[in-house]
Design an enzyme around this catalytic site. Sequence first.
Site, PDB file in Angstrom:
ATOM      1  N   LEU A 112       0.820  -1.214   0.000  1.00 56.48           N
ATOM      2  CA  LEU A 112       0.000   0.000   0.000  1.00 56.48           C
ATOM      3  C   LEU A 112       0.858   1.270   0.000  1.00 56.48           C
ATOM      4  CD1 LEU A 112      -2.828   1.282   0.280  1.00 56.48           C
ATOM      5  CD2 LEU A 112      -2.484   1.207   2.756  1.00 56.48           C
ATOM      6  N   ASP A 113       0.631   2.136  -0.968  1.00 57.31           N
ATOM      7  CA  ASP A 113       1.290   3.452  -1.047  1.00 57.31           C
ATOM      8  C   ASP A 113       2.811   3.357  -1.122  1.00 57.31           C
ATOM      9  OD1 ASP A 113      -1.264   4.474  -0.823  1.00 57.31           O
ATOM     10  OD2 ASP A 113      -1.096   4.867   1.319  1.00 57.31           O
ATOM     11  N   GLU A 114       3.322   2.193  -1.536  1.00 61.50           N
ATOM     12  CA  GLU A 114       4.780   2.017  -1.573  1.00 61.50           C
ATOM     13  C   GLU A 114       5.316   1.856  -2.997  1.00 61.50           C
ATOM     14  OE1 GLU A 114       6.836   2.318   0.828  1.00 61.50           O
ATOM     15  OE2 GLU A 114       5.684   2.027   2.669  1.00 61.50           O
TER      16      GLU A 114
END
Lengths: 293, 293, 293, 293
Positions: free
Chosen positions: D237-239
């Site tokens: 996530l969001d990486e």
Amino acid sequence: MAAPSPHLLPDHACLIVHGTDRPGIVAAVSALITRHEGNIVAFDQYSDDPTGGDYFQRVVFHRPDLAAAIPELEDDLARTLGGGFDLQWSLTDQSTPKRMAILASKQDHCLLDLLWRHRRGELPVTIPMVVSNHTTAAEDVRTFGVPFFHVPSVPGPDKSESEEKILELLADNVDFVVLARYMQILSADFLDKLGVPVINIHHSFLPAFIGAEPYKKAKERGVKLIGATSHYVTSDLDEGPIIEQDTVRVTHADSSLELARRGADVERQVLSRAVLWHAQDRVIRHGNHTIVF
Amino acid sequence: MAAPSPHLLPDHACLIVHGTDRPGIVAAVSALITRHEGNIVAFDQYSDDPTGGDYFQRVVFHRPDLAAAIPELEDDLARTLGGGFDLQWSLTDQSTPKRMAILASKQDHCLLDLLWRHRRGELPVTIPMVVSNHTTAAEDVRTFGVPFFHVPSVPGPDKSESEEKILELLADNVDFVVLARYMQILSADFLDKLGVPVINIHHSFLPAFIGAEPYKKAKERGVKLIGATSHYVTSDLDEGPIIEQDTVRVTHADSSLELARRGADVERQVLSRAVLWHAQDRVIRHGNHTIVF
Amino acid sequence: MAAPSPHLLPDHACLIVHGTDRPGIVAAVSALITRHEGNIVAFDQYSDDPTGGDYFQRVVFHRPDLAAAIPELEDDLARTLGGGFDLQWSLTDQSTPKRMAILASKQDHCLLDLLWRHRRGELPVTIPMVVSNHTTAAEDVRTFGVPFFHVPSVPGPDKSESEEKILELLADNVDFVVLARYMQILSADFLDKLGVPVINIHHSFLPAFIGAEPYKKAKERGVKLIGATSHYVTSDLDEGPIIEQDTVRVTHADSSLELARRGADVERQVLSRAVLWHAQDRVIRHGNHTIVF
Amino acid sequence: MAAPSPHLLPDHACLIVHGTDRPGIVAAVSALITRHEGNIVAFDQYSDDPTGGDYFQRVVFHRPDLAAAIPELEDDLARTLGGGFDLQWSLTDQSTPKRMAILASKQDHCLLDLLWRHRRGELPVTIPMVVSNHTTAAEDVRTFGVPFFHVPSVPGPDKSESEEKILELLADNVDFVVLARYMQILSADFLDKLGVPVINIHHSFLPAFIGAEPYKKAKERGVKLIGATSHYVTSDLDEGPIIEQDTVRVTHADSSLELARRGADVERQVLSRAVLWHAQDRVIRHGNHTIVF
């Protein structure tokens, strides 16, 4: 004195090529570099009209023992690019710093910023001298280990006497000149005799507020941003090719003195970027424009 | 249709005061609000010269059952500020949206952006109509539930016929007008008869590139930033008081078409901010300047 | 040595008021200033929740012969604001510069920038001393006429010895302290004994990249912007109230060394703005937030 | 319906090359293009470590009757680059628009912005469908002539049912997918089966404020800038690799609702730039980074 600049690259050459676009230039240039055992580390290319306009290219390559190879490289470049193509080129050794003189006046923010960046190793240049029409900055400049010369600006429109003295100091000693808020208009004759590029910082977002007192004019017009512009100097005041610009937000509450204070921050940023890019051979002049790679 | 705007504040009033600065204005105004049971929630004040220049103030206060209290407030303001002070003032009910008409042309980016923002509740306005000199946007506009009127621009310098038709549509129906890339110069006579503020978006960083085709001019000058300016319209082209400006970075590789595309993003941002601030009574005109609180 | 700062205003006082919001505060404060013959020249007010939250106010007023009037003003403030209201306040004479100490290390860009700005009169402060854990900047600092003290940082986690020495130098001599890339964590005990505000510059856009080597972390994450944050120091590392932040664009081609170089420009801008605003009493701390007027 | 995009270039090919750096790649590639009668119009190259790291190149060339020449070009590329070099490559016809699906939710600002840019011809894509877990945008989407499908998100952690339905719609119909504030986490299994790039817009300056409610977290931390980040979606996530980011200034006076409103402007700008660059084959993924030419 100054830290070694990471922008000075041993055994790296920068080749600038520009002229009439024609198929095969990239292939010819890259084959040439390869047959001289160069390894390309940066390649930038721009054509202003793919269907037959102008071609601009900057390529940096690594070549062990570069200095010994330069004569043969130059011979080959002359043959290759001078032959079937209609191109101009220049080859520079990226381990050799350019010699940059600074012309300054009373305002010291751009001057000190350049001296300090040079000391930190941010700029791949040497600074053989600072010439100013005031003595106020003399001690500061010499603290940085840089020679300082005072050439007063004589009043009146005829600047030939002081220009003559400045020319004597600069002649053959510098590769380019920076006007760090020098605030004097240089004559076409001076620029002609000098024969090296001159970079100015103008304290407005050109072409807005050409000429004197741009912050006062900006206050009068009620703008919500102020700016700064660095450009090559030509004999047309504030009309030379723009290298870099930037702006900063202001409000109705900022006096013209406050505009000047905030603008000073933009000026030194814009000028230092223009100087760095020029020193790295990233800027190609083309008529009244610049290509910045 | 449109979401309720959080900028519409029930029982909140906005009081604008400006005129000759004199000691005691803040105290007089705040005492007045307090004795009418108002609670100040935002207070902005600016004096352009503390030793005796002009005074500008915006104060927002909450007062239960505001509508009933407004007549008495206005009486007291007239007494207090008209008496010992040399001040102008206006009091507006912050729960009442301003009526905003949009004049548009073929370019739809600013027009659609305002319609979207309005639908989302970002702008404390109603939009009684869009008037355009082209029909291209008619269907889009009506999808938003907004009436669309087509008033063609007659060729030639005399615009009085189309201006007359526009005036008939706007008269008494609007509190301000937005030129969303309308691309027609409005006559002094039209502005005079209209009698409400007109906000324009100019696609350059004024005062650079006044007049037609600013992106083409920007490309020719070789600037490294382009901008947009929103200003009140006066009879002097592109010379009215600036409300908001912004810029965006471009390079030598951007065509004037690409400048126009990037500029469109700046234009709609700048215009929407100017419209919001005007609708919130944040902008005070003062000669050729604006104070934006 | 330093030019007189235009931010030092003779016979001007700054009054900061904050606490629980309640109707009538603006009226009470402005009436008080008026009855002591003050003329308000700047008034900023903010309520974080108009229906009953916290109230913050900064007002600057001119009062002839201010110094003589301050005792009576303070008595009246204590009576007025301490009575019916639940408010804290402070009154400062805007002609008195704050005494600012700088703690520095090897990196000189923030240090020199503050010294330059001070010399130009941009900051309404005096600089009684620079304390550094390295001697590299000693000569530069003394050139500005500012005393330099060397207090080495002892290795290991226990910094009490060097903190003790720094405290002896600073005690009662300074009004606030700036960490100009000091690169040492100060203990809660040190901050407690020091008893004055400490402003830090962190070389990232907080809360991204807390702790050591933010430019290296930024390179590893592949961000397209880097930033800097100036904040008040608390005993929680990089968690104190933020005063100012800014960012600058970078690309995949920038090494972490180049990020550090570009970041240095943002750091000194951000820190100088935070220092200016603090010195002008524009910043009110509220829990972990700041209100900046 | 949509205007023809100036980014769709007849008889232009884009060649992406990346892999282990080695001398001679530029020469080999440019010779290859020349011998297939191509004329290079844009050439970008980047080496992350000139002494032997990774090599990245994007070259656009014009070749009359390109479609007919592609098979021979691909054969030659396979021979030339697969032989002595350790390189991956892809060749795309720049006259063929990529097929872009949009996944959306209730927030419509990014969705409408993409649809509108596409209609203006700003994006070299087709939009075969919009899939949303709400029906609110159905009419708007269809007004743009784009099919709309409603696939509700079932509550609870198991999203396999709705993901299955979305996969059926997207399979083989799209070249990449944009999450225009879709607000649902996609499973690794979904991404795997989908098999085309997915671009997300996260409403913070990553890596600050990962996860839900970034504007609320930004308000709590008291930041002075908010931002947006567009990145390729991975199972972390969001990486995922960041394509583009930007920030905008806010103040203590902005509520988290106001942060969301201002952030929406940044989100749509950042996402539209990322989508344009992806559609133009300007973005090369490399581990957790992107090279953007």
